[in-house]
Design an enzyme around this catalytic site. Structure first.
Site, PDB file in Angstrom:
ATOM      1  N   ASP A   8       0.807  -1.223   0.000  1.00  9.30           N
ATOM      2  CA  ASP A   8       0.000   0.000   0.000  1.00  9.30           C
ATOM      3  C   ASP A   8       0.844   1.280   0.000  1.00  9.30           C
ATOM      4  O   ASP A   8       1.628   1.513   0.918  1.00  9.30           O
ATOM      5  CB  ASP A   8      -0.892   0.056   1.243  1.00  9.30           C
ATOM      6  CG  ASP A   8      -1.654  -1.228   1.510  1.00  9.30           C
ATOM      7  OD1 ASP A   8      -1.050  -2.307   1.376  1.00  9.30           O
ATOM      8  OD2 ASP A   8      -2.826  -1.149   1.887  1.00  9.30           O
ATOM      9  N   GLU A  39      -4.382   2.077  -2.746  1.00 12.09           N
ATOM     10  CA  GLU A  39      -5.638   2.518  -2.148  1.00 12.09           C
ATOM     11  C   GLU A  39      -5.500   3.594  -1.078  1.00 12.09           C
ATOM     12  O   GLU A  39      -6.487   4.184  -0.677  1.00 12.09           O
ATOM     13  CB  GLU A  39      -6.407   1.321  -1.578  1.00 12.09           C
ATOM     14  CG  GLU A  39      -5.841   0.741  -0.317  1.00 12.09           C
ATOM     15  CD  GLU A  39      -6.925   0.541   0.731  1.00 12.09           C
ATOM     16  OE1 GLU A  39      -8.107   0.549   0.395  1.00 12.09           O
ATOM     17  OE2 GLU A  39      -6.549   0.393   1.902  1.00 12.09           O
ATOM     18  N   ASN A  67     -10.268  -1.456   0.834  1.00 13.09           N
ATOM     19  CA  ASN A  67     -11.440  -0.907   1.513  1.00 13.09           C
ATOM     20  C   ASN A  67     -11.597   0.595   1.333  1.00 13.09           C
ATOM     21  O   ASN A  67     -12.677   1.148   1.560  1.00 13.09           O
ATOM     22  CB  ASN A  67     -11.415  -1.254   3.011  1.00 13.09           C
ATOM     23  CG  ASN A  67     -10.165  -0.775   3.716  1.00 13.09           C
ATOM     24  OD1 ASN A  67      -9.053  -1.138   3.319  1.00 13.09           O
ATOM     25  ND2 ASN A  67     -10.322   0.026   4.752  1.00 13.09           N
ATOM     26  N   HIS A  68     -10.521   1.283   0.902  1.00 12.58           N
ATOM     27  CA  HIS A  68     -10.617   2.719   0.620  1.00 12.58           C
ATOM     28  C   HIS A  68     -10.763   2.995  -0.879  1.00 12.58           C
ATOM     29  O   HIS A  68     -10.511   4.120  -1.328  1.00 12.58           O
ATOM     30  CB  HIS A  68      -9.383   3.450   1.157  1.00 12.58           C
ATOM     31  CG  HIS A  68      -9.292   3.475   2.650  1.00 12.58           C
ATOM     32  ND1 HIS A  68     -10.192   4.148   3.439  1.00 12.58           N
ATOM     33  CD2 HIS A  68      -8.399   2.897   3.504  1.00 12.58           C
ATOM     34  CE1 HIS A  68      -9.869   3.999   4.714  1.00 12.58           C
ATOM     35  NE2 HIS A  68      -8.788   3.225   4.784  1.00 12.58           N
ATOM     36  N   HIS A 153      -6.524  -8.100   0.115  1.00 13.89           N
ATOM     37  CA  HIS A 153      -6.535  -6.959   1.022  1.00 13.89           C
ATOM     38  C   HIS A 153      -7.355  -7.354   2.250  1.00 13.89           C
ATOM     39  O   HIS A 153      -8.584  -7.318   2.233  1.00 13.89           O
ATOM     40  CB  HIS A 153      -7.149  -5.752   0.314  1.00 13.89           C
ATOM     41  CG  HIS A 153      -6.818  -4.445   0.939  1.00 13.89           C
ATOM     42  ND1 HIS A 153      -5.592  -3.829   0.770  1.00 13.89           N
ATOM     43  CD2 HIS A 153      -7.538  -3.619   1.737  1.00 13.89           C
ATOM     44  CE1 HIS A 153      -5.586  -2.681   1.423  1.00 13.89           C
ATOM     45  NE2 HIS A 153      -6.759  -2.535   2.030  1.00 13.89           N
TER      46      HIS A 153
END
Length: 278
Positions: A8, A39, A67-68, A153
């Protein structure tokens, strides 16, 4: 074939170190394909189209999310224009974008990249195990793709390890993201799938998961938000995994963690000697 996966990217520190270093890494390691999780690249929350363009221009072949994925609302629109940006495959039907993409490596090989998100301690999406099983049935290793890389993820190492073993022998690599901390378990599983529970982050490690420490510490102490989480702005460290893949089988033959920058012990993959060298 040689693939590089980078964990990330968090904020400007992560973007700067990746964009500065990636062209040199591609040359040094003769990389055929590069995948980056982006992300958290836009201020720690989501990704913009301009940042995506910068990462692709620096040498990324594919950018994955998590998730983002849609924290930057314009991503809902521009993701439809980009085959090289994918969100988790187990989002509900009708979510913009796609969870898998088939792309050509520099060698000409077809690489299937899949993004999936775990469900333990994260929003309850569709089952990632079943979604990935269906995708690998539809596009199997060597019959549908020369190599298959999965960015899982997820929060829980148990869920990541279970998925790695569930897909062992069916994918070239299953690599975890999301926790922003590199794990020490990079290995090739018995069936030939490269695995690492978490690739770590590309960002400033003198932080709390890439964020300036004051606000996270405040919230742990008081349970009362005092401000926004802001990405740390110190020097960034690159963290990821280098994977060598057998062209005949599509399975991994070697994995080597890569860490380059301050705050963490460096991990510099070995470069095989060129023909004729000692």
């Amino acid at each position: 074939m040689r693939l590089l996966f980078l964990g990330d990217i968090v904020g400007r520190a992560g973007r700067n170190v990746v964009c500065d270093a990636l062209p040199g890494l591609i040359k040094r390691y003769a990389l055929d394909f590069v995948v980056i999780n982006g992300e958290n690249s836009a201020g720690g929350f989501g990704i913009t189209e301009a940042i995506l363009t910068d990462l692709l221009d620096a040498g990324a072949d594919c950018v994955t999310l998590g998730n983002h994925a849609f924290d930057q609302k314009d991503t809902l629109v521009y993701i439809e224009r980009h085959d090289r940006l994918i969100r988790p495959i187990n989002y509900p039907k009708g979510t913009p974008g796609k969870g898998a993409t088939l792309l050509k490596a520099k060698s000409g090989a077809e690489v299937l990249v899949i993004n999936a998100m775990g469900r333990v301690f994260l929003p309850d999406l569709d089952c990632p195990f079943r979604a990935l099983d269906a995708e690998l049935t539809a596009c199997a290793l060597k019959s549908g793709a020369d190599a298959i890389l999965i960015d899982f993820h997820a929060e829980a190492t148990s869920e990541k390890q279970a998925l790695g073993l569930f897909l062992d022998g069916r994918a070239s690599a299953v690599i975890g993201t999301h926790t922003h901390t590199p794990t020490a378990d990079a290995r090739v599983l018995p069936g030939g799938t490269a695995y690492m529970s978490d690739a770590g982050m590309c960002g400033d490690y003198n932080s709390v998961l890439g964020m300036e420490s004051d606000e996270p510490i405040n919230r742990f102490l008081t349970k009362i938000p005092r401000g926004r989480f802001e990405p740390a702005v110190g020097l960034g460290t690159i963290s990821g995994l280098l994977i060598d893949i057998d062209d005949a089988t599509g399975l991994a033959t070697r994995v080597q963690p890569l860490r380059q920058g301050p705050h963490l012990e460096p991990a510099i993959p070995e470069v095989p000697a060129a023909p004729g060298e000692a």
